[in-house]
Enzyme design. Structure first.
Site, PDB file in Angstrom:
ATOM      1  N   GLY A 106       2.812  -3.372   8.684  1.00  0.00           N
ATOM      2  CA  GLY A 106       2.979  -3.666  10.138  1.00  0.00           C
ATOM      3  C   GLY A 106       4.158  -3.795  10.405  1.00  0.00           C
ATOM      4  O   GLY A 106       4.926  -4.760   9.545  1.00  0.00           O
ATOM      5  N   GLU A 161      -6.812  -5.419   3.702  1.00  0.00           N
ATOM      6  CA  GLU A 161      -6.781  -6.606   2.966  1.00  0.00           C
ATOM      7  C   GLU A 161      -8.207  -6.517   2.237  1.00  0.00           C
ATOM      8  O   GLU A 161      -8.930  -7.554   1.956  1.00  0.00           O
ATOM      9  CB  GLU A 161      -6.632  -7.885   3.544  1.00  0.00           C
ATOM     10  CG  GLU A 161      -5.193  -7.955   4.328  1.00  0.00           C
ATOM     11  CD  GLU A 161      -4.449  -7.888   3.359  1.00  0.00           C
ATOM     12  OE1 GLU A 161      -3.360  -7.302   3.807  1.00  0.00           O
ATOM     13  OE2 GLU A 161      -4.557  -8.505   2.451  1.00  0.00           O
ATOM     14  N   THR A 195       0.972  -1.342   0.211  1.00  0.00           N
ATOM     15  CA  THR A 195       0.015  -0.047  -0.006  1.00  0.00           C
ATOM     16  C   THR A 195       1.030   1.368  -0.149  1.00  0.00           C
ATOM     17  O   THR A 195       1.957   1.361   0.796  1.00  0.00           O
ATOM     18  CB  THR A 195      -0.721   0.164   1.126  1.00  0.00           C
ATOM     19  OG1 THR A 195      -1.261  -1.477   1.727  1.00  0.00           O
ATOM     20  CG2 THR A 195      -1.951   0.940   1.221  1.00  0.00           C
TER      21      THR A 195
END
Lengths: 499, 499
Positions: free
Chosen positions: B193, B437, B154
């Site tokens: 993350g 997601e 992303t």
């Protein structure tokens, strides 16, 4: 640094077909009110001392509270400064309202002020339920923050069922004192804003016992902490209840009493009284206490709900103008996501209900003022209607606000999940209103009960009050042709509501 | 200290009419699995070093992250210890799954582990898309935490539209290296993350340029930080994106490249390849990358959704057994709020859907394994169906989970608003799955597209795959009599879905 407006946003603004300034005046209630609001906003929001060096979300629970107290102190100083230079005739309560719960305050102390309950409940309760003598003793000192109060009603085991409160306040004629006790763990006071560490006084709601008899719940002024050392007074167990989904600088607290003695004159005696010998004198009219209870629900609808929804809708709309995603035709570039129908279905209803609730809230505020001014004259006729409308609008509007803020947040994708979008904080604040000051399911049941009674009245041909008069005549208004004019839309709503 | 079970709760438990242990075995998938789960839970949850001295909610953003890293390190040590003594045959991936995203992990690190993406995306991507040589180079070191990776796809400006990613990776045949660049602000990687401070490697998804031509997005292994000093490598701009509604210890980060050079062999080349001279060799089958993309959606449905809903339902049910409110008949005492219909309407559906999604997730997991094992053999027939089912179930179940957690929270009144109830954290985690997601609105549109195509196929008399075969025959199954047996209920659902 000069800030350049994003080009996409600028283009959207230039497409506007109405006079924005005119609409602003209309929403504020007049050009002079817009002017005052902007002056107030600029006075407070431009103060560099009120900005965060580190955004609140990075701080510990303790640091957040300390930051809120620091800012509150600056705010109070600035209120004095403002009042000395202000010639617009706005009164102190208006300014405090705007600074504590309103749009200015929530921009400065986002996560709830530890002083809100002092202004919104402690002072109003003394003014509404204290004798003139009692008002003289406490209101002046409270207004100048010499004492800081809270309103301690809810207990760990009791919220909805106020009659079931366990805190005991027993009159001792020998010393002309009341003795406060918390008989159980579930009788600990729980939730009052500012109680954790901020306040040194409270209005405590407790079961009144005198001459061996319980007379139900009554309000008492209790000193909780020493005015200088801030140490708890003898017999007072007190502290903070802990961290929450939001409102983490409100400093919500718990409180219990172990044989705490207060003078007889600390019972707020405008209505019911306890005489020196312990004789209980009932209030002339029990329903007079209704007014204060309804007040906060009306404020929620007026000051919080449409504020949160419109902020969320504005953020989501601006984001959707700037954000581009998914090239639909090769080479055509990615469209602004505001142009997708699925995005419009999320954001446009939020814009619509923010306005709808703004107008409904203004109407409710006017009804509230009208009904309470008549209460003072002993006219209670419209009190049940006001009560039902406040219940209903508080429940429906707060639930809608929580959903609207969530929908707008999700419409901003991952960016809406970040605290810098302000959505998480707005949701926490909006969702809290679904529970406090009357849990929504309970309020909806009260609304339903009112409507069931009204339906029976309508069937019996009784005259109904204004807001529900459609139950008498919705059938005669039935029309078959649909048109998009206002009359037909209103009529359709009456049919749906009545059927 | 011996804990005494609340009497009201004890009484409710004694009323149970079925064998609880038997149901537990059924839900776990067998008595042996229940035994393993309990053994694992007790091994990890009894460790005093894994408890919080101060609850996470009171800590600063930085302290939360540090606490999560500290606990993760203890967890990894304990995993080794467990594996040396375990004879139940559970494999490493199973244990990591349970400890990172699963019920044990979320009890220890409530707010998201900074190591999840390392195990759930970094390692699986190398294993799925790297050559054997590449797997040999990185997987072993990754498994023993000598390197820590994340998955950087992303960008600040691009989530849904992956084809629109801007990060450039240009092949330089002179040095046999790729050169990574972030041409714009919107091309900054955003969200991975562990990227903030935890990891030193990443799988980076970027547009591949070679011999002057763009070949679309491909995965590359990039070293981000020095393995010893943890300083960013030359040309790497990296940091944390900031605080969020939840997941504040996941350490989500941003990342940009300024002429960062990596060896040619750092492109994951199991499918597409770039030869030494820069020649691009296409993947035999583009669709093979589907499998990995679907994997995480299936995991969300399997490991997160029913977990959150059932936790929320359990907390709300227990609270409603213990909480008493509103004496209905004078002197009768206050009833448990679980006995109010309005409370049952909130909690019982949550119990029901937690089970429904548990079973649906097991089914989806089996389909996933079945379809992917056939993929390896070149059989792609059920891939579109799996893709549609994963999209649909991920979108519907995560939205339902967010609503169910909220409803259960509100059913616990003010107590549900407190962080000690765990509701705020569960909501933050559940609501995040609505966006990450695959944003839910986009996934629902993909589901709709699949169903529209299936309807057309049904009209043309084509054979439909198993899950949507009801579109061919729902009309012939129409029945007029209602009975509460399973057949009739299933049939009714088919009619509603088909009509």
């Amino acid at each position: 640094m000069k800030i350049k407006v994003n080009e996409d946003l600028q283009k959207e603004r230039e497409k506007c077909t109405f006079n924005i300034e005119e609409l602003t005046y209309f929403l504020d209630g007049g050009a002079d009110k817009t002017f005052s609001r902007r002056k107030l906003e600029s006075f407070f929001l431009s103060d560099l001392n009120l900005k965060d060096e580190i955004p609140m979300e990075y701080l510990s629970h303790k640091e957040r509270y300390e930051a809120a107290v620091r800012k509150s102190c600056i705010l109070f100083k600035k209120v004095n400064e403002w009042q000395q230079n202000d010639d617009s005739g706005s009164n102190s309560m208006d300014i405090y309202k705007s600074l504590l719960g309103g749009s200015v305050g929530s921009a400065i102390i986002k996560d709830g002020s530890p002083f809100v309950v002092h202004y919104v409940m402690f002072i109003p309760t003394i003014m509404g339920q204290g004798t003139l003598e009692q008002q003289g003793e406490w209101v002046g000192r409270a207004f100048s923050n010499q004492i800081i109060g809270t309103y301690a009603q809810t207990e760990l085991g009791h919220g909805t069922f106020i009659r079931g409160l366990e805190t005991m306040c027993t009159y001792d004629p020998a010393t002309e004192e009341f003795v406060l006790n918390s008989p159980t763990l579930t009788s600990y006071k729980w939730w009052p804003g500012g109680l954790g560490h901020t306040c040194n006084y409270a209005v405590v709601i407790a079961q009144l016992y005198t001459q061996g008899k319980c007379h139900g719940i009554h309000p008492f002024i209790v000193q909780l902490r020493d005015e200088e050392t801030w140490e708890p007074m003898p017999g007072i167990k007190i502290g903070e209840i802990g961290s929450k989904l939001g409102m983490n600088s409100t400093n919500n607290g718990y409180l219990a009493f172990d044989n705490v003695r207060i003078p007889r004159m600390n019972m707020l005696m405008k209505n019911a009284q306890v005489l020196k010998d312990g004789t209980y004198k009932k209030s002339v009219n029990d329903k007079l206490t209704y007014g204060t209870m309804i007040f906060v629900r009306v404020l929620i609808v007026r000051d919080l709900v449409s504020n949160y929804i419109s902020k969320a809708a504005i953020i989501a709309t601006r984001y959707s103008s700037v954000r581009r995603q998914s090239e639909l035709k090769p080479g055509a570039g990615e469209p602004q996501i505001l142009d997708y129908q699925t995005q419009q279905y999320k954001i446009f209803p939020a814009i619509a209900i923010s306005l709808a609730y703004k107008f409904a809230a203004t109407w409710l505020w006017n009804v509230y003022n009208d009904v309470t001014s008549k209460l003072e004259e002993g006219d209670l006729e419209r009190l049940p209607e006001l009560h039902a409308m406040a219940c209903c609008l508080k429940a429906v509007s707060t639930a809608d606000a929580a959903v609207a803020v969530t929908t707008c947040r999700l419409a901003c994708g991952g960016h809406g999940y970040m605290n810098c979008s302000n959505f998480p904080n707005m949701y926490a604040m909006a969702s809290a209103t679904e529970t406090y000051e009357g849990e929504n399911t309970v309020l909806l049941l009260q609304t339903a009960r009112y409507l069931m009674k009204a339906c029976q009245d309508a069937k019996s041909g009784l005259k109904l009050t204004e807001t529900i008069s459609y139950l008498n005549n919705f059938k005669s208004l039935r029309r078959n042709n649909w048109s998009t004019d206002l009359d037909c839309i209103c009529n359709a709503f009456l049919q749906v509501a009545g059927g």
